[in-house]
Motif scaffolding. Structure first.
Motif, PDB file in Angstrom:
ATOM      1  N   GLY A 126       0.810  -1.209   0.000  1.00  0.00           N
ATOM      2  CA  GLY A 126       0.000   0.000   0.000  1.00  0.00           C
ATOM      3  C   GLY A 126       0.844   1.259   0.000  1.00  0.00           C
ATOM      4  N   ARG A 127       0.360   2.238  -0.739  1.00  0.00           N
ATOM      5  CA  ARG A 127       0.977   3.574  -0.755  1.00  0.00           C
ATOM      6  C   ARG A 127      -0.144   4.596  -0.692  1.00  0.00           C
ATOM      7  N   SER A 128       0.196   5.762  -0.187  1.00  0.00           N
ATOM      8  CA  SER A 128      -0.782   6.841  -0.190  1.00  0.00           C
ATOM      9  C   SER A 128      -0.206   8.022  -0.946  1.00  0.00           C
ATOM     10  N   ALA A 129      -1.091   8.840  -1.430  1.00  0.00           N
ATOM     11  CA  ALA A 129      -0.695  10.053  -2.145  1.00  0.00           C
ATOM     12  C   ALA A 129      -1.694  11.146  -1.795  1.00  0.00           C
ATOM     13  N   THR A 130      -1.179  12.343  -1.692  1.00  0.00           N
ATOM     14  CA  THR A 130      -2.024  13.504  -1.440  1.00  0.00           C
ATOM     15  C   THR A 130      -1.965  14.405  -2.663  1.00  0.00           C
ATOM     16  N   VAL A 131      -3.128  14.802  -3.138  1.00  0.00           N
ATOM     17  CA  VAL A 131      -3.216  15.672  -4.306  1.00  0.00           C
ATOM     18  C   VAL A 131      -3.964  16.943  -3.915  1.00  0.00           C
ATOM     19  N   PRO A 132      -3.871  17.986  -4.725  1.00  0.00           N
ATOM     20  CA  PRO A 132      -4.665  19.192  -4.431  1.00  0.00           C
ATOM     21  C   PRO A 132      -6.152  18.852  -4.439  1.00  0.00           C
ATOM     22  N   GLY A 133      -6.904  19.627  -3.713  1.00  0.00           N
ATOM     23  CA  GLY A 133      -8.346  19.442  -3.725  1.00  0.00           C
ATOM     24  C   GLY A 133      -8.849  18.777  -2.472  1.00  0.00           C
ATOM     25  N   ALA A 134      -9.979  18.109  -2.608  1.00  0.00           N
ATOM     26  CA  ALA A 134     -10.586  17.429  -1.475  1.00  0.00           C
ATOM     27  C   ALA A 134     -11.033  16.050  -1.929  1.00  0.00           C
ATOM     28  N   HIS A 135     -12.264  15.663  -1.662  1.00  0.00           N
ATOM     29  CA  HIS A 135     -12.727  14.297  -1.882  1.00  0.00           C
ATOM     30  C   HIS A 135     -12.896  13.931  -3.358  1.00  0.00           C
ATOM     31  N   PHE A 136     -13.020  14.892  -4.214  1.00  0.00           N
ATOM     32  CA  PHE A 136     -13.209  14.646  -5.640  1.00  0.00           C
ATOM     33  C   PHE A 136     -12.113  15.356  -6.441  1.00  0.00           C
ATOM     34  N   PRO A 137     -10.854  14.975  -6.272  1.00  0.00           N
ATOM     35  CA  PRO A 137      -9.771  15.711  -6.928  1.00  0.00           C
ATOM     36  C   PRO A 137      -9.806  15.613  -8.455  1.00  0.00           C
ATOM     37  N   TRP A 138     -10.443  14.590  -8.995  1.00  0.00           N
ATOM     38  CA  TRP A 138     -10.543  14.498 -10.456  1.00  0.00           C
ATOM     39  C   TRP A 138     -11.451  15.592 -11.010  1.00  0.00           C
ATOM     40  N   VAL A 139     -12.248  16.221 -10.145  1.00  0.00           N
ATOM     41  CA  VAL A 139     -13.094  17.336 -10.558  1.00  0.00           C
ATOM     42  C   VAL A 139     -12.346  18.653 -10.410  1.00  0.00           C
ATOM     43  N   THR A 140     -11.685  18.856  -9.266  1.00  0.00           N
ATOM     44  CA  THR A 140     -11.076  20.149  -8.963  1.00  0.00           C
ATOM     45  C   THR A 140      -9.590  20.228  -9.279  1.00  0.00           C
ATOM     46  N   ALA A 141      -8.924  19.093  -9.439  1.00  0.00           N
ATOM     47  CA  ALA A 141      -7.493  19.068  -9.795  1.00  0.00           C
ATOM     48  C   ALA A 141      -7.225  17.886 -10.727  1.00  0.00           C
ATOM     49  N   PRO A 142      -7.905  17.853 -11.885  1.00  0.00           N
ATOM     50  CA  PRO A 142      -7.837  16.667 -12.733  1.00  0.00           C
ATOM     51  C   PRO A 142      -6.433  16.326 -13.237  1.00  0.00           C
ATOM     52  N   ARG A 143      -5.651  17.318 -13.565  1.00  0.00           N
ATOM     53  CA  ARG A 143      -4.298  17.041 -14.079  1.00  0.00           C
ATOM     54  C   ARG A 143      -3.439  16.372 -13.007  1.00  0.00           C
ATOM     55  N   GLU A 144      -3.429  16.951 -11.811  1.00  0.00           N
ATOM     56  CA  GLU A 144      -2.634  16.393 -10.721  1.00  0.00           C
ATOM     57  C   GLU A 144      -3.111  14.990 -10.341  1.00  0.00           C
ATOM     58  N   PHE A 145      -4.423  14.811 -10.343  1.00  0.00           N
ATOM     59  CA  PHE A 145      -4.976  13.496 -10.042  1.00  0.00           C
ATOM     60  C   PHE A 145      -4.529  12.476 -11.096  1.00  0.00           C
ATOM     61  N   ALA A 146      -4.636  12.852 -12.366  1.00  0.00           N
ATOM     62  CA  ALA A 146      -4.255  11.929 -13.447  1.00  0.00           C
ATOM     63  C   ALA A 146      -2.772  11.564 -13.369  1.00  0.00           C
ATOM     64  N   VAL A 147      -1.919  12.545 -13.114  1.00  0.00           N
ATOM     65  CA  VAL A 147      -0.482  12.274 -13.017  1.00  0.00           C
ATOM     66  C   VAL A 147      -0.209  11.304 -11.863  1.00  0.00           C
ATOM     67  N   THR A 148      -0.858  11.525 -10.746  1.00  0.00           N
ATOM     68  CA  THR A 148      -0.677  10.647  -9.581  1.00  0.00           C
ATOM     69  C   THR A 148      -1.076   9.214  -9.912  1.00  0.00           C
ATOM     70  N   VAL A 149      -2.216   9.046 -10.539  1.00  0.00           N
ATOM     71  CA  VAL A 149      -2.692   7.709 -10.883  1.00  0.00           C
ATOM     72  C   VAL A 149      -1.794   7.077 -11.957  1.00  0.00           C
ATOM     73  N   GLU A 150      -1.409   7.862 -12.966  1.00  0.00           N
ATOM     74  CA  GLU A 150      -0.562   7.336 -14.031  1.00  0.00           C
ATOM     75  C   GLU A 150       0.779   6.845 -13.516  1.00  0.00           C
ATOM     76  N   HIS A 151       1.351   7.545 -12.532  1.00  0.00           N
ATOM     77  CA  HIS A 151       2.679   7.183 -12.022  1.00  0.00           C
ATOM     78  C   HIS A 151       2.636   6.112 -10.939  1.00  0.00           C
ATOM     79  N   PHE A 152       1.464   5.769 -10.464  1.00  0.00           N
ATOM     80  CA  PHE A 152       1.363   4.798  -9.373  1.00  0.00           C
ATOM     81  C   PHE A 152       1.988   3.445  -9.708  1.00  0.00           C
ATOM     82  N   PRO A 153       1.632   2.810 -10.816  1.00  0.00           N
ATOM     83  CA  PRO A 153       2.184   1.471 -11.032  1.00  0.00           C
ATOM     84  C   PRO A 153       3.715   1.432 -11.110  1.00  0.00           C
ATOM     85  N   ALA A 154       4.314   2.512 -11.570  1.00  0.00           N
ATOM     86  CA  ALA A 154       5.770   2.549 -11.735  1.00  0.00           C
ATOM     87  C   ALA A 154       6.493   2.740 -10.403  1.00  0.00           C
ATOM     88  N   GLY A 155       5.795   3.221  -9.418  1.00  0.00           N
ATOM     89  CA  GLY A 155       6.455   3.420  -8.120  1.00  0.00           C
ATOM     90  C   GLY A 155       6.701   4.818  -7.882  1.00  0.00           C
TER      91      GLY A 155
END
Length: 155
Positions: A126-155
């Protein structure tokens, strides 16, 4: 915050909620959150409390909140007193052989970033990540959310 509706997830989130007390919508949203937690399940109460779950609370966030499906019966089942056996759940999570990412927004009341880290620690990978925004970051910070999710599998 003593109700059983699970609106904020964990009753210890009051400190996270109070961090946003300078927001212009805070007083009305906090009153609605208390009403919700006390059993007022009216749609207008639900919507009045939604700013806590978005950051920033703007037109896009409000539009999402209004379109987000709310199914009271599902919420009661999901957050019900007997929905989970914590010991059995922790045991099962320890055996999950897959990477897990728990994401929280920096202004998220549930899970707050520290809670997300604690939840992630329940998983072997398990890993955790904090992104800008609140409970729905894909709405209020979609770019940052996408980058976080995209980079997850690589570590």
């Amino acid at each position: 915050m003593t109700g059983d509706h699970g609106f904020i997830g964990v009753r210890d989130d009051l400190a996270e909620i109070r961090r946003r007390s300078a927001e212009p919508w805070y007083e009305e949203a906090f009153a609605a959150l208390e009403a919700w937690e006390s059993g007022d399940e009216r749609q207008e109460t639900y919507l009045a409390a939604r700013p806590f779950f978005y950051s920033p609370w703007d037109r896009a966030a409000e539009a999402h909140a209004r379109s987000y499906p709310r199914v009271p019966a599902a919420a009661r089942g999901f957050f019900g007193a007997r929905a989970f056996d914590p010991a059995a759940t922790r045991t099962a999570l320890k055996g999950l052989p897959a990477p897990v990412l728990v994401i929280s927004g920096e202004n998220d009341p549930a899970p707050a970033p520290a809670q997300a880290a604690a939840y992630a620690a329940l998983f072997p990978e398990g890993r955790s990540a904090t992104v800008p925004g609140a409970h729905f970051p894909w709405v209020t910070a979609p770019r940052e959310f996408a980058v976080t999710v995209e980079h997850f599998p690589a570590g």
